[in-house]
Enzyme design. Structure first.
Site, PDB file in Angstrom:
ATOM      1  CB  SER A 485     -12.083 -12.079 -43.018  1.00 25.96           C
ATOM      2  OG  SER A 485     -12.731 -11.918 -41.771  1.00 25.96           O
ATOM      3  N   GLY A 486     -13.753 -10.365 -45.057  1.00 22.68           N
ATOM      4  CA  GLY A 486     -15.002  -9.736 -45.453  1.00 22.68           C
ATOM      5  C   GLY A 486     -16.090 -10.765 -45.650  1.00 22.68           C
ATOM      6  CB  SER A 487     -19.445 -10.439 -47.189  1.00 20.59           C
ATOM      7  OG  SER A 487     -19.047  -9.969 -48.466  1.00 20.59           O
ATOM      8  CG  PHE A 488     -16.439 -12.770 -51.305  1.00 20.66           C
ATOM      9  CD1 PHE A 488     -15.620 -13.415 -52.220  1.00 20.66           C
ATOM     10  CD2 PHE A 488     -16.437 -11.385 -51.301  1.00 20.66           C
ATOM     11  CE1 PHE A 488     -14.829 -12.700 -53.104  1.00 20.66           C
ATOM     12  CE2 PHE A 488     -15.652 -10.678 -52.179  1.00 20.66           C
ATOM     13  CZ  PHE A 488     -14.848 -11.330 -53.091  1.00 20.66           C
ATOM     14  CB  VAL A 490      -8.594 -13.573 -46.536  1.00 19.51           C
ATOM     15  CG1 VAL A 490      -7.508 -12.944 -45.675  1.00 19.51           C
ATOM     16  CG2 VAL A 490      -9.091 -14.862 -45.915  1.00 19.51           C
ATOM     17  CB  VAL A 491      -9.312  -7.848 -46.362  1.00 18.81           C
ATOM     18  CG1 VAL A 491      -8.899  -6.494 -46.930  1.00 18.81           C
ATOM     19  CG2 VAL A 491     -10.821  -8.045 -46.521  1.00 18.81           C
ATOM     20  CE  LYS A 505     -14.236  -7.851 -48.939  1.00 16.37           C
ATOM     21  NZ  LYS A 505     -15.690  -7.521 -48.795  1.00 16.37           N
ATOM     22  CG  ASP A 612     -22.904  -7.842 -42.048  1.00 18.81           C
ATOM     23  OD1 ASP A 612     -23.300  -8.009 -40.874  1.00 18.81           O
ATOM     24  OD2 ASP A 612     -21.876  -8.381 -42.495  1.00 18.81           O
TER      25      ASP A 612
END
Length: 795
Positions: A485-488, A490-491, A505, A612
């Site tokens: 998962s990323g900042s906004f 799911v990958v 993503k 981040d």
């Protein structure tokens, strides 16, 4: 006079790739440098190899047919050769290394660092029989080593070339040739031979020099015992690049790129080379080599015998990889592939003959009455047709008819809003924060504001995919293809129709409205930043999808996943045979990540603060090269020379990695990323999470511990070995020094006050030194502030 060519001391050829431009532009050679060279007296040719994450130097001995890689893992931008030695400028221009006694099969060479300075960067290199000279980026000042530096002129030079006992360059001030060196008679005679000619370039041989003047003419001066000054007659602008040998001269024809040589018997091969197009040519005492345009391979031939050799090199760089903004005449084709995503290669500028005046128009004749009416009717019909055509083109462009299925994202333009009125709706944060403004159908661009100049920075185009394409690529976003998962969102792992393996993503379509704007900003942020950032240690954005409520981003697939998983995932923790369970590999990963962040802070325009940095945002590709990812929280930093403090609306980041100064005072600087990287360095050293439980067998009953508190106290007391990751094992002698240096570096990175933390350039320098120490059994480490002051070695 020397008895034979083989006994001739070597000289250097011009290592600057000459960028032909207007003479009034002193920076026309900016970033130039040769990417292959003949090492005189050792039958060896070296080149900078392209298409790989590291632009390393590969050498081939033509007599022994053996290969040698010099300093694998280190990237170089330009190289030049002398008598049995080679020198190279490291990518970035801050360091100059040389390898001496490169003879026969003596391939256990270690470089000598001749120069190291993080602020005064080198841009081009020239090597003679003993003298080493380089031009300083920005000022065009000349620095020389292994000879009397006081003999170098005290003014800027566009390009420099060195021969035996002398060097010459073209003055920035008046474009005259200036020569100097330990042989003042030779240098004085050659300089006098050029007179007051206004020159574009100069190239030196053993005892002669040639150059191109502002009108395209070729001028040669010096000794001529073998006909090396007897250039073939022809019109101006006949030649471009020059390369001079011991008693011969070679040049590339502007018409077809072929090489022609004269003097010392070198012309005997012209009937072969006239059918081949070359990017450039270089020479040794008895060997000529050219870079073939068709396949970027090296072909060498000897003026002494009718034989030629094709070297076993693949895709040699035709020029150094630089920021595309400095390319005045466009970017070389396949630059992104050749530079492996880290910079671009500039196309050569050609100086062309001035346009010839047009002949005066003939006096108009009086047309007949019937002809006049016919022409009038034709003009009216043509005007109507042209107007209709223009309207059609405008309509097609407006509706996207010409763009087809793959269109270009052009709707996001990051802007910095400071004080004054807000550019967003009433729901936007106050204007003192960094925000993103959507500009419908305006191409994303940034203004370059370094060094008092400004130019438009070109951005690469990101493909636009349909939702159905990406759903098909991921098996309809199946659970088995989920990789993180990323900042906004799911990958997922996916495979496009053309066979490319990608990571996709997908934003959370069920997000509440409160979170929707944050995800929207993260989506726009990633496109805005990654569409203009190209570096081998940053994850590359392939494209995007924006349909209704669906927002997806497509990246290059990182086969070996996130660093976090290799260090902490339960499935990997017990794998003692993991490739990352070696100190050298862990230090290399740290160095890769640091270089990516250094690019964001120093070379991106405007600079970028990631916000981040953590181990889960450091991904490993199929070659185990680390790349920084996830720019959803990134913000633009200040330009150089401006206030380095920014004040976003609220602190953002990940618990355990977020800068405490940023979190408590709401003041963001580039040192916040330094803190996050410091925590990652401690993870690599200890194998523990940023926040972990310690003190018992039952993890739930243990109090949470911050890794910084746990590790820094041990480092300060000189007990780093007590907290090292046992899976890697005790470091060996050289590794011990390296690990200690990384520990000291990490300790300074996580200092409570940002002003006491090192810069990313300092960190990269320390990690480079640590990686070098891994292969050595000795080395000293300073426990002081995290920076390396390198002494200049003089022989």
């Amino acid at each position: 006079m020397k008895s034979s060519i083989s006994s001739t001391v070597a000289f250097s050829v011009t290592v600057a790739v000459i960028f032909f431009s207007f003479l009034s532009t002193p920076s026309s050679a900016l970033g130039s440098g040769s990417t292959y060279a003949v090492v005189y007296g050792s039958d060896t040719v070296c080149a900078v190899i392209s298409g790989q994450p590291t632009q390393r130097i590969l050498c081939h001995n033509t007599r022994l047919r053996t290969n040698l890689t010099l300093n694998p893992g280190v990237s170089f931008s330009s190289i030049a050769a002398g008598e049995n030695f080679l020198c190279g400028i490291r990518s970035g221009g801050y360091s100059l290394l040389c390898w001496f006694n490169l003879i026969g099969s003596s391939y256990t060479l270690k470089p000598k660092r001749i120069y190291h300075n993080d602020t005064v960067l080198l841009q081009s290199l020239s090597v003679g029989n003993t003298q080493i000279c380089a031009v300083v980026n920005g000022t065009n000042a000349v620095k020389c080593w292994r000879n009397d530096p006081s003999k170098a002129p005290n003014e800027g030079l566009v390009t420099v070339s060195s021969g035996v006992g002398f060097s010459c360059g073209v003055s920035v001030r008046n474009n005259r040739v200036l020569c100097w060196g330990k042989d003042p008679v030779k240098s004085g005679q050659i300089q006098t031979g050029f007179g007051n000619q206004t020159m574009v370039s100069v190239s030196a041989g053993e005892s002669h020099a040639c150059g191109l003047n502002s009108t395209g003419g070729l001028i040669c001066t010096g000794r001529n015992e073998s006909g090396q000054l007897n250039a073939p007659s022809g019109q101006p602008y006949l030649f471009s690049d020059l390369s001079l040998g011991s008693n011969f001269t070679c040049a590339i024809r502007t018409t077809n790129g072929s090489v022609t040589c004269w003097g010392g018997g070198a012309e005997r091969f012209n009937n072969v080379t006239e059918n081949i197009s070359f990017e450039s040519v270089t020479s040794g005492s008895g060997l000529i080599c050219g870079l073939i345009s068709g396949n970027l391979s090296v072909m060498c031939w000897s003026p002494n015998n009718f034989s030629r050799i094709f070297l076993p090199f693949q895709d040699i760089l035709p020029g150094p990889c630089v920021e595309p903004s400095i390319c005045k005449c466009g970017v070389y084709p396949r630059s992104d592939q050749l530079c492996s995503g880290s910079g671009s290669i500039c196309s050569k500028c050609r100086i062309l003959p001035p346009p010839q005046p047009s002949p005066p128009p003939s006096p108009p004749s009086t047309p007949s009455k019937g002809l006049t009416r016919g022409l009038l009717a034709f003009a009216i019909v043509g005007s109507v047709g042209a107007f209709a055509g223009v309207c059609s083109v405008v309509y097609c462009l407006w509706t996207g008819g010409f763009l087809g299925k793959k269109k270009v994202h052009n709707s996001v333009q990051p802007t910095i809003t400071r004080g004054g009125s807000s550019t967003r709706s009433s729901s936007s944060p106050p204007s003192r924060s960094l925000t993103f403004r959507r500009q419908g159908s305006r191409m994303f661009s940034m203004r370059r504001q370094r060094s008092g100049t400004s130019s438009m920075k070109h951005t690469d185009k990101a493909e636009a995919f349909s939702f159905s394409e990406l759903a098909s690529a991921t098996g309809n976003f199946s659970l088995e293809n989920k990789v993180g998962s990323g900042s906004f969102g799911v990958v997922y792992r996916g495979k496009l129709n053309d066979g490319r393996e990608v990571a996709i993503k997908r934003g959370d379509v069920n997000a509440k409205m409160k979170k929707f704007q944050e995800k929207e900003t993260a989506f726009d942020s990633e496109i805005a930043f990654l569409s203009r950032l190209h570096h081998k240690h940053l994850v590359r954005l392939v494209g995007y999808c924006e349909e209704r409520d669906e927002k997806l981003l497509v990246y290059d697939y990182m086969k070996n996943g996130a660093l976090h998983d290799h260090l902490h995932d339960r499935n990997n923790v017990e794998k003692h045979s993991s490739l990352v369970n070696s100190w050298k590999m862990r230090i290399k990963i740290a160095l890769d990540a640091a270089r990516g962040i250094e690019y964001l802070h120093i070379y991106a325009v405007p600079p970028i603060i990631h916000r981040d940095i953590k181990s889960s945002n450091i991904l490993l590709d199929s070659n185990w090269v680390a790349r920084v990812s996830d720019f959803g929280l990134s913000l633009m930093g200040p330009e150089l020379g401006k206030d380095h403090q920014q004040r976003p609306m609220k602190a953002a980041g990940t618990v355990g990695y977020i800068d405490p100064e940023y979190y408590s005072l709401n003041v963001l600087t580039d040192k916040s990323d330094v803190y996050g990287l410091g925590v990652v360095l401690l993870e690599l050293l200890t194998g523990k999470r940023a926040i972990f439980r310690n003190g018992g067998d039952v993890e739930e009953e243990c109090a949470p511990v911050h890794l910084v508190e746990y590790a820094v106290s041990a480092i300060e007391m000189g007990e780093l070995g007590r907290v090292l990751d046992p899976r890697v094992g005790l470091p060996e002698l050289g590794e011990g020094d390296a690990v200690e240096l990384v520990g000291n570096t990490a300790m300074h990175c996580v200092n409570a006050e940002g002003r006491n933390r090192p810069t990313m350039t300092d960190i990269v320098g320390n990690l480079e030194r640590a990686l070098e120490l891994c292969g050595d059994s000795h080395g000293s480490i300073s426990s002081g502030i995290c920076s390396i002051v390198s002494d200049i070695e003089r022989d």
